[in-house]
Design a protein around this motif. Structure first.
Motif, PDB file in Angstrom:
ATOM      1  N   PRO A 159      41.666  47.778  34.364  1.00  0.00           N
ATOM      2  CA  PRO A 159      41.167  47.878  35.825  1.00  0.00           C
ATOM      3  C   PRO A 159      40.971  46.638  36.443  1.00  0.00           C
ATOM      4  O   PRO A 159      40.481  45.707  35.798  1.00  0.00           O
ATOM      5  CB  PRO A 159      39.834  48.909  35.502  1.00  0.00           C
ATOM      6  CG  PRO A 159      39.557  48.762  34.148  1.00  0.00           C
ATOM      7  CD  PRO A 159      40.832  48.412  33.377  1.00  0.00           C
ATOM      8  N   VAL A 160      41.347  46.791  37.821  1.00  0.00           N
ATOM      9  CA  VAL A 160      41.162  45.513  38.617  1.00  0.00           C
ATOM     10  C   VAL A 160      39.832  45.754  39.598  1.00  0.00           C
ATOM     11  O   VAL A 160      39.891  46.607  40.442  1.00  0.00           O
ATOM     12  CB  VAL A 160      42.206  45.033  39.371  1.00  0.00           C
ATOM     13  CG1 VAL A 160      41.996  43.933  40.207  1.00  0.00           C
ATOM     14  CG2 VAL A 160      43.744  45.002  38.234  1.00  0.00           C
ATOM     15  N   GLY A 161      39.031  44.803  39.309  1.00  0.00           N
ATOM     16  CA  GLY A 161      37.541  44.878  40.044  1.00  0.00           C
ATOM     17  C   GLY A 161      38.108  44.275  41.599  1.00  0.00           C
ATOM     18  O   GLY A 161      38.870  43.968  41.901  1.00  0.00           O
ATOM     19  N   GLU A 162      36.944  44.653  42.537  1.00  0.00           N
ATOM     20  CA  GLU A 162      37.056  44.450  43.941  1.00  0.00           C
ATOM     21  C   GLU A 162      36.417  43.041  44.153  1.00  0.00           C
ATOM     22  O   GLU A 162      36.518  42.375  45.291  1.00  0.00           O
ATOM     23  CB  GLU A 162      36.649  45.640  44.778  1.00  0.00           C
ATOM     24  CG  GLU A 162      37.334  46.622  44.575  1.00  0.00           C
ATOM     25  CD  GLU A 162      38.615  46.492  45.190  1.00  0.00           C
ATOM     26  OE1 GLU A 162      39.025  45.722  46.101  1.00  0.00           O
ATOM     27  OE2 GLU A 162      39.843  47.083  44.666  1.00  0.00           O
ATOM     28  N   THR A 163      35.385  42.521  43.253  1.00  0.00           N
ATOM     29  CA  THR A 163      34.573  41.258  43.503  1.00  0.00           C
ATOM     30  C   THR A 163      35.342  40.196  43.067  1.00  0.00           C
ATOM     31  O   THR A 163      35.811  40.056  41.710  1.00  0.00           O
ATOM     32  CB  THR A 163      33.241  41.509  42.786  1.00  0.00           C
ATOM     33  OG1 THR A 163      32.494  42.725  43.272  1.00  0.00           O
ATOM     34  CG2 THR A 163      32.382  40.531  43.104  1.00  0.00           C
ATOM     35  N   LEU A 164      35.045  39.145  43.849  1.00  0.00           N
ATOM     36  CA  LEU A 164      35.540  37.867  43.373  1.00  0.00           C
ATOM     37  C   LEU A 164      34.244  37.048  43.113  1.00  0.00           C
ATOM     38  O   LEU A 164      33.489  36.693  44.172  1.00  0.00           O
ATOM     39  CB  LEU A 164      36.191  37.313  44.370  1.00  0.00           C
ATOM     40  CG  LEU A 164      37.271  35.946  44.192  1.00  0.00           C
ATOM     41  CD1 LEU A 164      38.231  36.296  42.630  1.00  0.00           C
ATOM     42  CD2 LEU A 164      38.065  35.594  45.157  1.00  0.00           C
ATOM     43  N   SER A 165      34.143  36.481  42.069  1.00  0.00           N
ATOM     44  CA  SER A 165      32.697  35.734  41.739  1.00  0.00           C
ATOM     45  C   SER A 165      32.516  34.561  42.797  1.00  0.00           C
ATOM     46  O   SER A 165      31.482  34.507  43.119  1.00  0.00           O
ATOM     47  CB  SER A 165      32.687  35.412  40.166  1.00  0.00           C
ATOM     48  OG  SER A 165      32.924  36.648  39.276  1.00  0.00           O
ATOM     49  N   PHE A 166      33.396  33.918  42.750  1.00  0.00           N
ATOM     50  CA  PHE A 166      33.412  32.616  43.534  1.00  0.00           C
ATOM     51  C   PHE A 166      34.587  32.379  44.658  1.00  0.00           C
ATOM     52  O   PHE A 166      35.401  31.626  44.518  1.00  0.00           O
ATOM     53  CB  PHE A 166      33.321  31.418  42.569  1.00  0.00           C
ATOM     54  CG  PHE A 166      32.151  31.293  41.749  1.00  0.00           C
ATOM     55  CD1 PHE A 166      30.881  30.849  42.159  1.00  0.00           C
ATOM     56  CD2 PHE A 166      32.157  31.815  40.383  1.00  0.00           C
ATOM     57  CE1 PHE A 166      29.837  30.963  41.352  1.00  0.00           C
ATOM     58  CE2 PHE A 166      30.795  31.706  39.626  1.00  0.00           C
ATOM     59  CZ  PHE A 166      29.666  31.216  40.014  1.00  0.00           C
ATOM     60  N   PRO A 167      34.622  33.272  45.457  1.00  0.00           N
ATOM     61  CA  PRO A 167      35.412  33.194  46.477  1.00  0.00           C
ATOM     62  C   PRO A 167      35.941  31.993  47.246  1.00  0.00           C
ATOM     63  O   PRO A 167      37.111  31.618  47.624  1.00  0.00           O
ATOM     64  CB  PRO A 167      35.158  34.416  47.572  1.00  0.00           C
ATOM     65  CG  PRO A 167      33.618  34.341  47.315  1.00  0.00           C
ATOM     66  CD  PRO A 167      33.461  34.135  45.931  1.00  0.00           C
ATOM     67  N   LYS A 168      34.805  31.091  47.414  1.00  0.00           N
ATOM     68  CA  LYS A 168      34.843  29.804  48.121  1.00  0.00           C
ATOM     69  C   LYS A 168      35.665  28.822  47.067  1.00  0.00           C
ATOM     70  O   LYS A 168      36.397  27.873  47.612  1.00  0.00           O
ATOM     71  CB  LYS A 168      33.820  29.319  48.322  1.00  0.00           C
ATOM     72  CG  LYS A 168      33.166  29.873  49.538  1.00  0.00           C
ATOM     73  CD  LYS A 168      31.728  29.188  50.021  1.00  0.00           C
ATOM     74  CE  LYS A 168      31.167  30.019  51.121  1.00  0.00           C
ATOM     75  NZ  LYS A 168      29.847  29.351  51.574  1.00  0.00           N
ATOM     76  N   ILE A 169      35.802  29.144  45.901  1.00  0.00           N
ATOM     77  CA  ILE A 169      36.359  28.310  44.754  1.00  0.00           C
ATOM     78  C   ILE A 169      37.588  28.815  44.447  1.00  0.00           C
ATOM     79  O   ILE A 169      38.656  27.959  44.753  1.00  0.00           O
ATOM     80  CB  ILE A 169      35.604  28.129  43.490  1.00  0.00           C
ATOM     81  CG1 ILE A 169      34.231  27.392  44.078  1.00  0.00           C
ATOM     82  CG2 ILE A 169      36.286  27.317  42.625  1.00  0.00           C
ATOM     83  CD1 ILE A 169      33.210  27.341  42.534  1.00  0.00           C
ATOM     84  N   VAL A 170      37.905  30.111  43.954  1.00  0.00           N
ATOM     85  CA  VAL A 170      39.214  30.616  43.568  1.00  0.00           C
ATOM     86  C   VAL A 170      40.041  31.277  44.487  1.00  0.00           C
ATOM     87  O   VAL A 170      40.712  32.205  44.188  1.00  0.00           O
ATOM     88  CB  VAL A 170      39.121  31.156  42.225  1.00  0.00           C
ATOM     89  CG1 VAL A 170      38.531  30.250  41.016  1.00  0.00           C
ATOM     90  CG2 VAL A 170      38.127  32.536  42.380  1.00  0.00           C
ATOM     91  N   GLY A 171      39.457  31.527  45.748  1.00  0.00           N
ATOM     92  CA  GLY A 171      40.019  32.469  46.640  1.00  0.00           C
ATOM     93  C   GLY A 171      41.511  32.336  46.861  1.00  0.00           C
ATOM     94  O   GLY A 171      42.175  33.273  47.238  1.00  0.00           O
ATOM     95  N   ALA A 172      41.829  31.165  46.933  1.00  0.00           N
ATOM     96  CA  ALA A 172      43.320  30.762  47.070  1.00  0.00           C
ATOM     97  C   ALA A 172      44.173  31.302  46.071  1.00  0.00           C
ATOM     98  O   ALA A 172      45.231  31.864  46.128  1.00  0.00           O
ATOM     99  CB  ALA A 172      43.513  29.312  47.467  1.00  0.00           C
ATOM    100  N   LEU A 173      43.391  31.249  44.676  1.00  0.00           N
ATOM    101  CA  LEU A 173      44.229  31.546  43.548  1.00  0.00           C
ATOM    102  C   LEU A 173      44.458  33.289  43.745  1.00  0.00           C
ATOM    103  O   LEU A 173      45.529  33.674  43.511  1.00  0.00           O
ATOM    104  CB  LEU A 173      43.699  31.332  42.325  1.00  0.00           C
ATOM    105  CG  LEU A 173      43.983  29.821  41.920  1.00  0.00           C
ATOM    106  CD1 LEU A 173      43.025  29.712  40.245  1.00  0.00           C
ATOM    107  CD2 LEU A 173      45.275  29.391  41.582  1.00  0.00           C
ATOM    108  N   ASN A 174      43.353  34.052  43.996  1.00  0.00           N
ATOM    109  CA  ASN A 174      43.450  35.406  44.312  1.00  0.00           C
ATOM    110  C   ASN A 174      44.564  35.681  45.245  1.00  0.00           C
ATOM    111  O   ASN A 174      45.183  36.562  45.016  1.00  0.00           O
ATOM    112  CB  ASN A 174      42.033  35.879  44.676  1.00  0.00           C
ATOM    113  CG  ASN A 174      41.924  37.223  44.774  1.00  0.00           C
ATOM    114  OD1 ASN A 174      42.288  37.955  43.716  1.00  0.00           O
ATOM    115  ND2 ASN A 174      41.534  37.701  45.907  1.00  0.00           N
ATOM    116  N   GLU A 175      44.610  34.923  46.427  1.00  0.00           N
ATOM    117  CA  GLU A 175      45.379  35.233  47.473  1.00  0.00           C
ATOM    118  C   GLU A 175      46.703  35.168  47.074  1.00  0.00           C
ATOM    119  O   GLU A 175      47.570  35.850  47.679  1.00  0.00           O
ATOM    120  CB  GLU A 175      45.209  34.188  48.531  1.00  0.00           C
ATOM    121  CG  GLU A 175      43.790  34.541  49.416  1.00  0.00           C
ATOM    122  CD  GLU A 175      43.459  33.518  50.497  1.00  0.00           C
ATOM    123  OE1 GLU A 175      44.367  32.823  50.605  1.00  0.00           O
ATOM    124  OE2 GLU A 175      42.157  33.524  50.919  1.00  0.00           O
TER     125      GLU A 175
END
Length: 253
Positions: A159-175
């Protein structure tokens, strides 16, 4: 061959030796019986904290120029220590303390360790049994969208969660997982890597080389995304933080 020129070969050789001694000392510490500890809760806390030295040793080996075969063997040592940390944390840390200690957005250091462990497993293309051990070892990171996406690249039912723990740090990787051109978002991430991770364990260490505080600055997590998305990693070879040599001959470089 030396991979990090912020220090010389002799420096990294010394740091690897120093960290090897530290890791061996940590192992002996956990061989002590429970009654030898002043407070059993410290066993669970220390087990997580000493992971810093194990990760530093992996990073220093990479900086030193260790072969992929040596790094792959060291990954097994990192995984074993991560499994020990989880086991002792679950056994000795009260649940209320675990909830705070491992809360999403609380510790960049723990988060980076979980993210790196999954990413390296992908980069090394470990066997299924080892990958399952990795997934289990990062249990406290389940629910984080980026970690889950990396796991799901090999375990589609995860399952893939909806929360990104540190969006300001790894937001680009998630994108990168949703981008039309994921290489651009990864390049953006790598460009801002040092600034984004300010405050993590070892950050700024290159300014204190005499204290054995520097083991290298490497975005191990980027290799995981590269493998997960099947991207040509040679696009990032010129970036100073991208550990492209980690990827074996069978993976994207």
């Amino acid at each position: 061959m030396l991979r990090d020129t912020r220090a010389d070969q002799a420096y990294f050789d010394n740091v690897v030796e120093y960290l090897t001694t530290r890791c061996e000392s940590n192992d002996r510490r956990f061989e002590r019986p429970v009654e030898k500890w002043a407070d059993p809760k410290m066993i669970g806390q220390v087990a997580g904290d000493v992971m810093k030295q194990r990760w530093d040793r992996f990073s220093a080996l990479y900086s030193q120029g260790a072969s992929v075969e040596v790094l792959r063997a060291e990954f097994d040592a990192v995984l074993s220590d991560a499994e020990r940390a989880l086991r002792l944390e679950l056994e000795f840390l009260p649940i209320e303390q675990r909830v705070v200690r491992f809360a999403f957005g609380n510790s960049k250091d723990f988060y980076r360790e979980w993210l790196s462990l999954v990413s390296l497993a992908l980069a090394f293309r470990v066997d299924d049994a080892t990958f399952d051990r990795v997934v289990a070892a990062v249990e406290f990171g389940w629910g984080d969208r980026l970690i889950d996406r990396l796991i799901a690249s090999r375990r589609p039912l995860h399952p893939v969660g909806e929360t990104l723990s540190f969006p300001k740090i790894v937001g680009a990787l998630n994108e990168a997982f949703d981008a039309a051109d994921p290489s651009q978002t990864i390049e953006k991430y790598l460009k801002n890597w040092y600034t984004a991770w300010k405050g993590i364990w070892g950050w700024g260490g290159h300014e204190s080389l005499g204290k054995n505080l520097y083991s290298g600055y490497w975005a191990f997590e980027a290799t995981g995304v590269v493998v997960a998305l099947g991207i040509d990693g040679t696009l990032f070879r010129s970036n100073e933080f991208y550990p492209g040599d980690l990827l074996t001959s069978g993976a994207s470089a």
